[in-house]
Design a protein around this motif. Sequence first.
Motif, PDB file in Angstrom:
ATOM      1  N   VAL A  32       1.834 -26.415  13.479  1.00 36.89           N
ATOM      2  CA  VAL A  32       0.879 -25.533  13.361  1.00 36.89           C
ATOM      3  C   VAL A  32       0.764 -24.573  12.042  1.00 36.89           C
ATOM      4  N   LEU A  33      -0.047 -24.987  11.340  1.00 38.05           N
ATOM      5  CA  LEU A  33       0.180 -24.199   9.652  1.00 38.05           C
ATOM      6  C   LEU A  33      -0.774 -23.059   9.861  1.00 38.05           C
ATOM      7  N   SER A  34      -0.506 -21.831   9.529  1.00 37.18           N
ATOM      8  CA  SER A  34      -1.280 -20.881   9.483  1.00 37.18           C
ATOM      9  C   SER A  34      -0.988 -19.917   8.060  1.00 37.18           C
ATOM     10  N   GLY A  35      -1.966 -19.057   7.855  1.00 42.02           N
ATOM     11  CA  GLY A  35      -1.887 -18.163   6.589  1.00 42.02           C
ATOM     12  C   GLY A  35      -2.888 -18.849   5.572  1.00 42.02           C
ATOM     13  N   GLY A  36      -2.906 -18.187   4.464  1.00 38.22           N
ATOM     14  CA  GLY A  36      -4.037 -19.130   3.373  1.00 38.22           C
ATOM     15  C   GLY A  36      -5.430 -18.463   3.589  1.00 38.22           C
ATOM     16  N   ASN A  37      -6.208 -18.804   2.731  1.00 39.08           N
ATOM     17  CA  ASN A  37      -7.581 -18.528   2.988  1.00 39.08           C
ATOM     18  C   ASN A  37      -8.464 -19.513   3.745  1.00 39.08           C
ATOM     19  N   ARG A  38      -9.425 -19.221   4.358  1.00 40.57           N
ATOM     20  CA  ARG A  38     -10.144 -20.434   5.117  1.00 40.57           C
ATOM     21  C   ARG A  38     -11.023 -20.811   4.136  1.00 40.57           C
ATOM     22  N   TRP A  39     -11.428 -22.215   4.297  1.00 38.17           N
ATOM     23  CA  TRP A  39     -12.128 -22.758   3.331  1.00 38.17           C
ATOM     24  C   TRP A  39     -13.692 -22.715   4.069  1.00 38.17           C
ATOM     25  N   HIS A  40     -14.726 -22.361   3.247  1.00 42.45           N
ATOM     26  CA  HIS A  40     -16.185 -22.369   3.619  1.00 42.45           C
ATOM     27  C   HIS A  40     -16.872 -23.218   2.732  1.00 42.45           C
ATOM     28  N   ALA A  41     -17.695 -24.106   3.645  1.00 45.51           N
ATOM     29  CA  ALA A  41     -18.536 -25.005   2.705  1.00 45.51           C
ATOM     30  C   ALA A  41     -19.787 -24.186   2.045  1.00 45.51           C
ATOM     31  N   LYS A  42     -19.999 -24.811   0.887  1.00 40.60           N
ATOM     32  CA  LYS A  42     -21.291 -24.072   0.166  1.00 40.60           C
ATOM     33  C   LYS A  42     -22.584 -24.200   0.779  1.00 40.60           C
ATOM     34  N   GLU A  43     -23.171 -23.289   0.979  1.00 37.01           N
ATOM     35  CA  GLU A  43     -24.508 -23.284   1.980  1.00 37.01           C
ATOM     36  C   GLU A  43     -25.661 -24.027   1.035  1.00 37.01           C
ATOM     37  N   THR A  44     -26.145 -24.937   1.463  1.00 38.44           N
ATOM     38  CA  THR A  44     -27.126 -25.359   0.764  1.00 38.44           C
ATOM     39  C   THR A  44     -28.501 -25.780   1.913  1.00 38.44           C
ATOM     40  N   PRO A  45     -29.649 -25.756   1.379  1.00 37.99           N
ATOM     41  CA  PRO A  45     -30.617 -25.891   2.293  1.00 37.99           C
ATOM     42  C   PRO A  45     -30.765 -27.267   2.813  1.00 37.99           C
ATOM     43  N   PRO A  46     -30.940 -27.424   4.007  1.00 37.84           N
ATOM     44  CA  PRO A  46     -31.049 -28.625   4.981  1.00 37.84           C
ATOM     45  C   PRO A  46     -32.232 -29.450   4.464  1.00 37.84           C
ATOM     46  N   PRO A  47     -32.146 -30.826   4.525  1.00 38.04           N
ATOM     47  CA  PRO A  47     -33.143 -31.904   4.014  1.00 38.04           C
ATOM     48  C   PRO A  47     -34.298 -31.603   4.810  1.00 38.04           C
ATOM     49  N   SER A  48     -35.501 -31.862   4.422  1.00 33.67           N
ATOM     50  CA  SER A  48     -36.651 -31.914   5.319  1.00 33.67           C
ATOM     51  C   SER A  48     -37.065 -32.949   5.827  1.00 33.67           C
ATOM     52  N   LEU A  49     -37.563 -32.951   7.196  1.00 33.59           N
ATOM     53  CA  LEU A  49     -37.828 -34.012   7.939  1.00 33.59           C
ATOM     54  C   LEU A  49     -38.975 -34.644   7.231  1.00 33.59           C
ATOM     55  N   VAL A  50     -39.011 -36.024   6.946  1.00 35.81           N
ATOM     56  CA  VAL A  50     -40.283 -36.692   6.661  1.00 35.81           C
ATOM     57  C   VAL A  50     -41.261 -36.819   7.794  1.00 35.81           C
ATOM     58  N   ASP A  51     -42.609 -36.522   7.087  1.00 39.60           N
ATOM     59  CA  ASP A  51     -43.975 -36.324   8.090  1.00 39.60           C
ATOM     60  C   ASP A  51     -44.543 -37.867   7.601  1.00 39.60           C
ATOM     61  N   PRO A  52     -44.335 -38.867   8.750  1.00 39.78           N
ATOM     62  CA  PRO A  52     -45.061 -40.259   8.193  1.00 39.78           C
ATOM     63  C   PRO A  52     -46.429 -40.263   8.175  1.00 39.78           C
ATOM     64  N   SER A  53     -47.128 -39.141   8.515  1.00 39.38           N
ATOM     65  CA  SER A  53     -48.706 -39.237   8.620  1.00 39.38           C
ATOM     66  C   SER A  53     -49.002 -38.526   7.323  1.00 39.38           C
ATOM     67  N   LYS A  54     -48.295 -38.154   6.314  1.00 41.80           N
ATOM     68  CA  LYS A  54     -48.580 -37.597   5.121  1.00 41.80           C
ATOM     69  C   LYS A  54     -48.249 -38.832   4.111  1.00 41.80           C
ATOM     70  N   ARG A  55     -49.343 -39.003   2.969  1.00 44.42           N
ATOM     71  CA  ARG A  55     -49.189 -39.852   1.851  1.00 44.42           C
ATOM     72  C   ARG A  55     -48.666 -39.061   0.636  1.00 44.42           C
ATOM     73  N   MET A  56     -47.744 -39.385   0.167  1.00 44.27           N
ATOM     74  CA  MET A  56     -47.052 -38.636  -0.879  1.00 44.27           C
ATOM     75  C   MET A  56     -47.406 -39.261  -2.501  1.00 44.27           C
ATOM     76  N   PHE A  57     -47.257 -40.299  -2.637  1.00 44.15           N
ATOM     77  CA  PHE A  57     -47.399 -40.955  -3.806  1.00 44.15           C
ATOM     78  C   PHE A  57     -48.260 -42.002  -3.981  1.00 44.15           C
ATOM     79  N   LEU A  58     -48.006 -43.137  -3.244  1.00 42.20           N
ATOM     80  CA  LEU A  58     -48.857 -44.530  -3.243  1.00 42.20           C
ATOM     81  C   LEU A  58     -50.281 -44.518  -3.039  1.00 42.20           C
ATOM     82  N   SER A  59     -51.166 -45.016  -3.569  1.00 45.31           N
ATOM     83  CA  SER A  59     -52.285 -45.038  -3.448  1.00 45.31           C
ATOM     84  C   SER A  59     -52.493 -46.059  -2.155  1.00 45.31           C
TER      85      SER A  59
END
Length: 241
Positions: A32-59
């Motif tokens: 069991v290792l103890s001590g040191g600084n706890r690593w924290h992941a960089k906060e990034t915005p989560p990806p957005s869920l695609v809405d299949p009902s929306k047309r984004m680029f293609l005609s």
Amino acid sequence: MERRHVLKAGLVLIATSAAASIFRPAGAALRVLSGGNRWHAKETPPPSLVDPSKRMFLSDKEYAQVTAIFDRLIPADELSPSASQAGCVVFIDHQLAGPYGRGDARYRKGPEQKGSATQGDQSLRNAQELYRTGLAELEAYCSKQYGKSFETMSADQQDALLELMESGSVVLGTIPSAALFKVLLANVQEGFFADPLYGGNRDMVGWKMIGFPGARYDYRDVLPLKGQKIDLIPVSLIGRI
């Protein structure tokens, strides 16, 4: 152009390993290792869920063309539904509207030079321009050579034309047919095996077909099951946002 070859090539797009193992020397003790600084992941915005009902680029026209092309590259069979049924067209429509389509990560100031075969695409165009111009030139070619649009051609005619495009034998105009085919093939593979969060791989059909367990945190719960067949239900990022 065989479906199995298309899907097999797409497997290299999956960068996450589907299995893990831990080796511990006999008699080794846990520390069991103890001590040191706890690593924290960089906060990034989560990806957005695609809405299949929306047309984004293609005609509407482009959407029909891409659907027809994708469904010849990955047609429906006993293994899985077709590319469009799996959401691959939805996937690329949304990708084209974002950083990938705009080419945000590409250097586009020039000068443009023809690179070697190992250097990949050296053109200054982004994916939006490739699709918009390439599909328009493909429509003109099909109209002149076949008297109809790609999406109304027979399956045999479509397959034959795609093979000619892959070899670079089709002269479209400003877009090399081999370059257009290469991007279409890569994009349908990406859509078929990407996380369903991005619109493709609907119901995780691609992952289920190859036995990929999806976006799992780890495999500690199955590590002791050595030599046993393990059927893991795929996990998507959808349930984590």
